[in-house]
Design a protein around this motif. Structure first.
Motif, PDB file in Angstrom:
ATOM      1  N   UNK A   1      31.091   4.581  44.872  1.00 19.15           N
ATOM      2  CA  UNK A   1      29.909   3.510  45.292  1.00 19.15           C
ATOM      3  C   UNK A   1      30.062   2.812  46.299  1.00 19.15           C
ATOM      4  N   UNK A   2      29.065   2.724  47.265  1.00 18.28           N
ATOM      5  CA  UNK A   2      29.004   1.949  48.421  1.00 18.28           C
ATOM      6  C   UNK A   2      29.621   0.505  48.365  1.00 18.28           C
ATOM      7  N   UNK A   3      29.311  -0.133  47.042  1.00 17.29           N
ATOM      8  CA  UNK A   3      29.979  -1.466  47.115  1.00 17.29           C
ATOM      9  C   UNK A   3      31.451  -1.433  46.826  1.00 17.29           C
ATOM     10  N   UNK A   4      32.099  -0.644  46.370  1.00  9.75           N
ATOM     11  CA  UNK A   4      33.530  -0.427  45.891  1.00  9.75           C
ATOM     12  C   UNK A   4      34.240   0.024  47.547  1.00  9.75           C
ATOM     13  N   UNK A   5      33.451   0.468  48.063  1.00  6.83           N
ATOM     14  CA  UNK A   5      34.005   1.238  49.303  1.00  6.83           C
ATOM     15  C   UNK A   5      33.968   0.170  50.164  1.00  6.83           C
ATOM     16  N   UNK A   6      33.155  -0.848  50.324  1.00  9.34           N
ATOM     17  CA  UNK A   6      33.019  -1.818  51.224  1.00  9.34           C
ATOM     18  C   UNK A   6      34.143  -2.787  50.711  1.00  9.34           C
ATOM     19  N   UNK A   7      34.353  -3.163  49.597  1.00  8.63           N
ATOM     20  CA  UNK A   7      35.436  -3.985  48.999  1.00  8.63           C
ATOM     21  C   UNK A   7      36.756  -3.620  49.396  1.00  8.63           C
TER      22      UNK A   7
ATOM     23  N   UNK B   1      22.620  -4.060  49.628  1.00  6.07           N
ATOM     24  CA  UNK B   1      22.260  -2.413  49.639  1.00  6.07           C
ATOM     25  C   UNK B   1      21.164  -2.413  50.726  1.00  6.07           C
ATOM     26  N   UNK B   2      20.339  -3.282  51.008  1.00  7.54           N
ATOM     27  CA  UNK B   2      19.041  -3.077  51.792  1.00  7.54           C
ATOM     28  C   UNK B   2      19.617  -3.178  53.213  1.00  7.54           C
ATOM     29  N   UNK B   3      20.893  -3.563  53.418  1.00  8.93           N
ATOM     30  CA  UNK B   3      21.213  -3.549  54.924  1.00  8.93           C
ATOM     31  C   UNK B   3      21.774  -2.551  55.501  1.00  8.93           C
ATOM     32  N   UNK B   4      21.654  -1.344  54.587  1.00 15.16           N
ATOM     33  CA  UNK B   4      22.378   0.104  54.929  1.00 15.16           C
ATOM     34  C   UNK B   4      20.945   0.962  55.019  1.00 15.16           C
ATOM     35  N   UNK B   5      20.553   1.256  56.493  1.00 14.56           N
ATOM     36  CA  UNK B   5      19.392   2.136  56.673  1.00 14.56           C
ATOM     37  C   UNK B   5      19.757   3.261  57.750  1.00 14.56           C
ATOM     38  N   UNK B   6      19.036   4.361  57.534  1.00 16.04           N
ATOM     39  CA  UNK B   6      19.103   5.325  58.552  1.00 16.04           C
ATOM     40  C   UNK B   6      18.436   4.938  59.885  1.00 16.04           C
TER      41      UNK B   6
ATOM     42  N   UNK C   1      17.424  15.341  61.239  1.00 15.34           N
ATOM     43  CA  UNK C   1      16.252  15.704  60.387  1.00 15.34           C
ATOM     44  C   UNK C   1      15.014  15.940  61.342  1.00 15.34           C
ATOM     45  N   UNK C   2      14.291  17.160  61.210  1.00 14.34           N
ATOM     46  CA  UNK C   2      13.339  17.501  61.906  1.00 14.34           C
ATOM     47  C   UNK C   2      13.730  17.682  63.516  1.00 14.34           C
ATOM     48  N   UNK C   3      14.930  18.000  63.647  1.00 10.65           N
ATOM     49  CA  UNK C   3      15.326  18.010  64.979  1.00 10.65           C
ATOM     50  C   UNK C   3      15.753  16.900  65.773  1.00 10.65           C
ATOM     51  N   UNK C   4      15.628  15.593  65.059  1.00 11.52           N
ATOM     52  CA  UNK C   4      16.106  14.262  65.463  1.00 11.52           C
ATOM     53  C   UNK C   4      17.523  14.013  64.909  1.00 11.52           C
ATOM     54  N   UNK C   5      18.182  13.652  65.778  1.00 12.18           N
ATOM     55  CA  UNK C   5      19.636  13.067  65.502  1.00 12.18           C
ATOM     56  C   UNK C   5      19.281  11.801  64.548  1.00 12.18           C
ATOM     57  N   UNK C   6      20.300  11.492  63.726  1.00  6.07           N
ATOM     58  CA  UNK C   6      20.188  10.289  62.800  1.00  6.07           C
ATOM     59  C   UNK C   6      21.598   9.716  62.621  1.00  6.07           C
ATOM     60  N   UNK C   7      21.717   8.549  62.399  1.00 13.36           N
ATOM     61  CA  UNK C   7      22.916   7.735  62.285  1.00 13.36           C
ATOM     62  C   UNK C   7      22.692   6.486  61.131  1.00 13.36           C
ATOM     63  N   UNK C   8      23.745   6.543  60.108  1.00 14.15           N
ATOM     64  CA  UNK C   8      23.433   5.379  59.493  1.00 14.15           C
ATOM     65  C   UNK C   8      23.883   4.035  59.589  1.00 14.15           C
ATOM     66  N   UNK C   9      22.982   3.130  59.972  1.00 14.54           N
ATOM     67  CA  UNK C   9      23.295   1.747  60.292  1.00 14.54           C
ATOM     68  C   UNK C   9      23.702   0.656  58.850  1.00 14.54           C
ATOM     69  N   UNK C  10      24.926   0.796  58.984  1.00 19.61           N
ATOM     70  CA  UNK C  10      25.243  -0.314  57.530  1.00 19.61           C
ATOM     71  C   UNK C  10      25.680  -1.671  57.969  1.00 19.61           C
ATOM     72  N   UNK C  11      24.979  -2.539  58.117  1.00 13.90           N
ATOM     73  CA  UNK C  11      25.108  -3.804  58.562  1.00 13.90           C
ATOM     74  C   UNK C  11      25.852  -4.904  57.685  1.00 13.90           C
TER      75      UNK C  11
END
Length: 218
Positions: free
Chosen positions: A34-40, A76-81, A169-179
């Motif tokens: 879980x993202x929350x436990x990893x962050x903790x 959780x809303x602060x983590x976006x591609x 995705x569709x030839x576009x690079x992506x990065x996860x921005x987790x604030x």
């Protein structure tokens, strides 16, 4: 902060520890934790590193009483591609630091993302010094009341801090921005450090209440 020859090896060891923090985070997320436990766990480990390491940005006289950094709760809303747009005009600049100098950088991409009802973009930089490295800093409307006035960082690969890169995705690079992992530069804790500050093009007009808050002493 390096004060003698042995300090350079200590700094090298410190950066390896930081790099391991991000590597372990990414591996845990890919395993499905879980993202929350990893962050903790990330925060506990970082607090211990700041408390105990000779190259901690926390001033030496304050480390024994250091109780941990001040964080926003997991959001959780602060983590976006973000879409990584490299079709940008070459843009070289000198970014001001908290000291008296400037640091040469090149804008290598624009990151486009949506977060908490806002459409936003940030410039991703390459640090134009020996070895180089990707660098992503920003300032949002929570500063300076709640977060550091000079801005916070999400990436500084020279020092081991990285983001989670996603498949194209569709030839576009992506990065996860987790604030949730937005962190203060070292100069937020001790004026003796000189750190790049968020330039005007990376200032967001809305608050992002995730990640580290400003130090109590700022």
């Amino acid at each position: 902060m390096v004060t003698n020859s042995a300090g350079y090896l200590d700094l090298y060891g410190y950066r390896k520890r930081v790099n391991a923090l991000y590597r372990d985070r990414d591996q845990a997320l890919k395993r499905g934790e879980s993202a929350e436990s990893v962050l903790e766990r990330f925060r506990r480990t970082k607090d211990q590193l700041f408390r105990s390491h000779s190259q901690s940005p926390i001033p030496e006289q304050e480390r024994r009483s250091f109780a941990g950094l001040d964080y926003y709760p997991y959001n959780p809303a602060a983590c976006v591609p973000a879409a990584v747009d490299t079709a940008v005009e070459q843009h070289d600049l000198l970014i001001a630091t908290s000291g008296e100098g400037e640091l040469p950088m090149s804008r290598v991409a624009t990151l486009h993302f949506a977060i908490e009802g806002h459409q936003a973009e940030l410039s991703l930089y390459w640090i134009d010094v020996y070895g180089g490295g990707l660098f992503l800093c920003f300032r949002d409307a929570s500063a300076p009341a709640e977060t550091y006035g000079g801005g916070r960082y999400l990436m500084d690969t020279v020092k081991g801090a990285d983001a989670l890169w996603l498949p194209e995705r569709g030839g576009v690079r992506q990065v996860m921005l987790d604030f949730n992992y937005a962190y203060n530069p070292s100069c937020a804790y001790d004026y003796r450090w000189a750190c790049p500050l968020a330039p005007p093009e990376n200032r967001l007009p809305f608050p992002l209440r995730a990640g580290e808050k400003k130090p109590a002493t700022e």
